[in-house]
Design a protein around this motif. Structure first.
Motif, mmCIF file in Angstrom:
data_model
loop_
_atom_site.group_PDB
_atom_site.id
_atom_site.type_symbol
_atom_site.label_atom_id
_atom_site.label_comp_id
_atom_site.label_asym_id
_atom_site.label_seq_id
_atom_site.Cartn_x
_atom_site.Cartn_y
_atom_site.Cartn_z
ATOM 1 N N ASP A 168 0.865 -1.181 0.000
ATOM 2 C CA ASP A 168 0.000 0.000 0.000
ATOM 3 C C ASP A 168 0.901 1.229 0.000
ATOM 4 O O ASP A 168 1.229 1.787 1.042
ATOM 5 C CB ASP A 168 -0.923 -0.012 1.217
ATOM 6 N N VAL A 169 1.309 1.646 -1.185
ATOM 7 C CA VAL A 169 2.278 2.733 -1.319
ATOM 8 C C VAL A 169 1.699 4.038 -0.789
ATOM 9 O O VAL A 169 2.422 4.871 -0.254
ATOM 10 C CB VAL A 169 2.714 2.884 -2.789
ATOM 11 N N TRP A 170 0.381 4.227 -0.913
ATOM 12 C CA TRP A 170 -0.225 5.434 -0.354
ATOM 13 C C TRP A 170 0.021 5.492 1.155
ATOM 14 O O TRP A 170 0.461 6.522 1.669
ATOM 15 C CB TRP A 170 -1.735 5.429 -0.613
ATOM 16 N N ARG A 171 -0.287 4.421 1.835
ATOM 17 C CA ARG A 171 -0.079 4.383 3.295
ATOM 18 C C ARG A 171 1.384 4.596 3.639
ATOM 19 O O ARG A 171 1.723 5.371 4.535
ATOM 20 C CB ARG A 171 -0.574 3.043 3.848
ATOM 21 N N LYS A 172 2.250 3.898 2.910
ATOM 22 C CA LYS A 172 3.695 4.013 3.145
ATOM 23 C C LYS A 172 4.168 5.456 2.944
ATOM 24 O O LYS A 172 4.922 6.002 3.758
ATOM 25 C CB LYS A 172 4.424 3.069 2.187
ATOM 26 N N GLN A 173 3.695 6.098 1.867
ATOM 27 C CA GLN A 173 4.099 7.473 1.560
ATOM 28 C C GLN A 173 3.539 8.449 2.584
ATOM 29 O O GLN A 173 4.226 9.379 3.024
ATOM 30 C CB GLN A 173 3.607 7.838 0.155
ATOM 31 N N LEU A 174 2.283 8.227 2.982
ATOM 32 C CA LEU A 174 1.669 9.122 3.968
ATOM 33 C C LEU A 174 2.350 9.020 5.325
ATOM 34 O O LEU A 174 2.557 10.033 6.012
ATOM 35 C CB LEU A 174 0.176 8.798 4.097
ATOM 36 N N LEU A 175 2.714 7.807 5.735
ATOM 37 C CA LEU A 175 3.426 7.636 7.000
ATOM 38 C C LEU A 175 4.797 8.300 6.943
ATOM 39 O O LEU A 175 5.266 8.888 7.935
ATOM 40 C CB LEU A 175 3.576 6.143 7.319
ATOM 41 N N PHE A 176 5.449 8.220 5.792
ATOM 42 C CA PHE A 176 6.747 8.871 5.626
ATOM 43 C C PHE A 176 6.591 10.394 5.713
ATOM 44 O O PHE A 176 7.375 11.078 6.390
ATOM 45 C CB PHE A 176 7.352 8.476 4.274
ATOM 46 N N GLU A 177 5.547 10.933 5.035
ATOM 47 C CA GLU A 177 5.312 12.379 5.089
ATOM 48 C C GLU A 177 4.940 12.815 6.502
ATOM 49 O O GLU A 177 5.351 13.891 6.958
ATOM 50 C CB GLU A 177 4.200 12.761 4.115
#
Length: 750
Positions: A278-287
């Motif tokens: 889930d790249v969206w979740r991964k990217q949002l957690l990183f942001e």
């Protein structure tokens, strides 16, 4: 040349401004080249304007108006080039004279302004010479995508749009980059928009111009589950790939995920691999982490300045913007239930056959089949708006297929699945799309069985209508031929000619190719035929795979051996074939018994450089080519197929060659390990019919419920080292699996 812009916009008023501005700048550049003593000698005005003509027409310009523009520009530029050449003859070469710096800067600004939208990058190669220009790759790629859409809309066609000759560079994107490119994070702009998909009047090509769909319409209603069916090689996987890359016009707010190939292994654990999908979740957690770190940094920096200072105001403004974006991230994470992600990922892995211990194993430690399951688990975890699955059941056992079907039944979004597994489609599909004859036919509200019945009825009706019209045409034509030149009947003949001309032209309905298998009937044998008594097997005494197995096969046996992958099913078959020796127990068999064995990886034993006929002659010598060809023909390898190198055959055709080979010794018992893999619907029908009619014994390991239900009357289950007879049908076994999964809490947890 002062009105280039107005001329271009008049000839092509509807093209994208990016393309329009680029064209203006390019023509201005060619115009400037006529005044340069060196560049003018290399300048080919005809070739340059041909490039401009193709660019404007492909972008949606009116071909007639564009042609008039090119003619006008050609005359102006030729005159300008001639005048400059004559002037150069009178004044000499001025290219090396010092120019007034203000004049030079003014000229440079004009050229740059006309081409500013493209930024600065590299030379462009097109007509055989290099021209220095300024091209922003991202803007040009965006412009080209818009051109492609306009061309497709204008022509009502879809042709795979090739990369421009301006930019031939390709990038090797990783999964995260590709996912975000296809599915950019949406912070609400797509809210309330329909997630139905309708792509009208498109063509789809594959390879060197081979068309697989013509003037087709694809309609996918949100929340429906579509089974895409058709014969092998018809182009189903190509359609899925075109959708997955948005080469077909899928709305941008609809997220897409395609499960096509196995996951690449690395040191990431299985559970983390599913979470990372889930790249969206991964990217949002990183942001989220990045913003929190910056907010902490801002808090520290504020203490270094006076409360009313300009620096503090700037930091407060930045902090406010970051807090606002952080709230959007929190809302998005809450919407996707990020806090429940790990439990949901573990549940999906367990349902697909992964033990709790395997969740922490690195992905590179799994075999190809298990990596395919990981890819499937990642897709289910992501929950895209459009989930594309290509033969998901090929690498799964019956328990995992049952779990997957049950999971998809409550899947909230749209599913498009390519599969030949009838039982799986019966469980999953709400609608069927039949791809054939370069078109898509829809069977709404149908699982596979109702689709098949309706298709047959449609075929009968179409055939009846065609035959009736042909008979009517023949009747009219006979009357016309008989009385065309008869004065008394000429008016009636003319009337029938008009009727004949008005009749709609019907094409003969295309019937599916039928394939037949035929297993030779063996002679009778007296029992015991094949028997295992108290068999124990393991690759070490400390790690037993099978314990105290009692099992026998008779000439009238119809046995399906089922269970999770890795539970010893194939091992048991190899013990029966005496390819493996047990640690303990007795194997009894009739000395005259002949066994036909179909291995799951049967291709490994074939010499693919040989034709099917040559390989059969090498493996079973003593017959002539005609006899081998006749025998192969009884398994659907007809005509020139038997004479081609086997590496050119499809997976299903190689399987048919393997079936033909196992029958050469006229076996009494068939032992089959996953015989349904690679066979399409017609091949599965042929296999099931042939096994049902076979007079010998059948023991098969299979995940195909349709074949098991049609052929077998006994279900044996391998589970936890124990092989035992199951008291019920294959459908009862599926219900048992679901009840077991439900008791462990892994069913219907999305």
């Amino acid at each position: 040349m002062t009105s280039i812009g107005s001329k271009v916009r008049l000839a092509a008023p509807s093209i994208d401004p990016v393309v329009s501005d680029y064209t203006i700048g390019y023509i201005q550049h060619v115009s400037n080249s006529t005044t340069d003593s060196v560049a003018s000698q290399q300048l080919d005005i005809k070739a340059e304007l041909s490039f401009v003509n193709d660019l404007l027409v492909s972008a949606g310009g009116n071909p007639k108006k564009v042609s008039q523009l090119i003619s006008s520009l050609s005359a102006d530029l030729e005159t300008q080039l001639k005048d400059n050449a004559e002037k150069l003859n009178l004044t000499g070469d001025t290219s090396k004279r010092l120019l007034d710096i203000n004049l030079l800067n003014s000229h440079t600004r004009k050229v740059n302004n006309s081409m500013a939208l493209m930024g600065a990058t590299r030379d462009i190669e097109h007509t055989g010479r290099k021209i220095e220009t300024r091209v922003d790759k991202k803007k040009l790629e965006k412009a080209e995508r818009k051109i492609a859409k306009k061309v497709a809309k204008r022509d009502n066609k879809f042709v795979k749009y090739e990369a421009s000759k301006l930019l031939n560079e390709t990038q090797d994107e990783n999964y995260d980059e590709f996912f975000l490119k296809i599915n950019p994070i949406d912070f609400g702009s797509g809210a309330g928009k329909s997630k139905d998909i309708k792509i009208e009047d498109f063509d789809l090509y594959v390879g060197a111009g081979q068309r697989i769909l013509s003037n087709a319409t694809l309609t996918l209603s949100y929340g429906r589950r579509y089974g895409l069916v058709g014969q092998n090689g018809i182009g189903k996987s190509t359609l899925l790939r075109a959708l997955s890359k948005r080469e077909l016009n899928v709305p941008k707010h609809i997220s897409i995920l395609h499960v096509e190939q196995e996951l690449r292994g690395d040191e990431t654990t299985a559970l983390q691999s599913v979470l990372d999908a889930d790249v969206w979740r991964k990217q949002l957690l990183f942001e989220e982490k990045k913003i929190n770190d910056r907010l902490n940094e801002i808090e520290s920096l504020r203490n270094e300045f006076h409360e009313d200072s300009l620096e503090v105001k700037k930091l407060d403004n930045e902090s406010g913007d970051l807090q606002s974006h952080l709230e959007e991230i929190f809302e998005k994470l809450e919407e996707m239930e990020s806090s429940k992600a790990e439990g949901r990922a573990a549940s999906i892995l367990f349902g697909l056959g992964f033990s709790t211990e395997s969740h922490s194993k690195p992905t590179n430690s799994f075999s190809g089949g298990w990596r395919m399951r990981l890819a499937l688990a990642r897709a289910l975890f992501c929950k895209p708006d459009l989930l594309l699955l290509d033969e998901p059941s090929n690498m799964l056992d019956v328990p995992s297929i049952t779990y997957l079907a049950n999971y998809l039944q409550s899947y909230p979004s749209t599913v498009l699945v390519v599969s030949h597994d009838r039982s799986f489609l019966n469980d999953v599909a709400t609608d069927i799309i039949h791809q054939h004859s370069e078109r898509l036919d829809y069977y709404r509200g149908a699982n596979f069985d109702s689709f098949y019945a309706t298709k047959e009825e449609r075929m009968k009706n179409a055939k009846r209508e065609y035959e009736n019209q042909m008979a009517y045409r023949k009747h009219l034509q006979e009357f016309i031929d008989k009385f065309r030149y008869n004065a008394a009947k000429s008016s009636e003949a003319q009337s029938r000619i008009k009727k004949l001309e008005k009749l709609p032209i019907l094409e003969a309905p295309e019937e599916d190719k039928t394939i037949t298998f035929k297993f030779p009937d063996p002679e009778k044998l007296s029992p015991p035929i094949l028997q295992l008594q108290n068999i124990t097997f393991g690759y070490s005494k400390d790690n037993l795979l099978l314990k105290n197995v009692d099992f026998d096969v008779q000439l009238d046996s119809r046995i399906a051996l089922v269970g999770a992958n890795g539970c010893g099913k194939t091992t048991l078959l190899k013990i029966l074939m005496q390819q493996l020796d047990p640690i303990d127990g007795i194997i009894s068999k009739n000395p005259r018994l002949r066994i036909g064995y179909f291995a799951q990886h049967h291709v490994d034993s074939m010499d693919l450089n040989l034709s099917a006929v040559a390989w059969m002659a090498q493996k079973f010598p003593g017959k002539n080519d005609e006899e081998y060809r006749r025998h192969l023909g009884s398994f659907g390898i007809t005509g020139t197929l038997g004479l081609q190198k086997m590496e050119l055959l499809s997976g299903g055709q190689k399987s048919r060659v393997a079936f033909a080979a196992l029958c050469m010794n006229e076996p009494h018992v068939l032992i089959l390990d996953e015989p349904s893999n690679h066979l399409d619907t017609s091949g599965l029908d042929a296999l099931a019919d042939a096994l049902d009619k076979f007079k010998g014994g059948v023991l098969m390991v299979s995940h195909d419920v349709f074949v098991i239900d049609k052929v077998c009357n006994q279900i044996w289950v391998s589970e936890d080292g124990i092989v035992s007879k199951f008291g019920g049908s294959i459908f009862d076994y599926k219900r048992y699996i679901l009840s077991e999964a439900d008791s462990k809490g892994v069913v219907k947890k999305q």
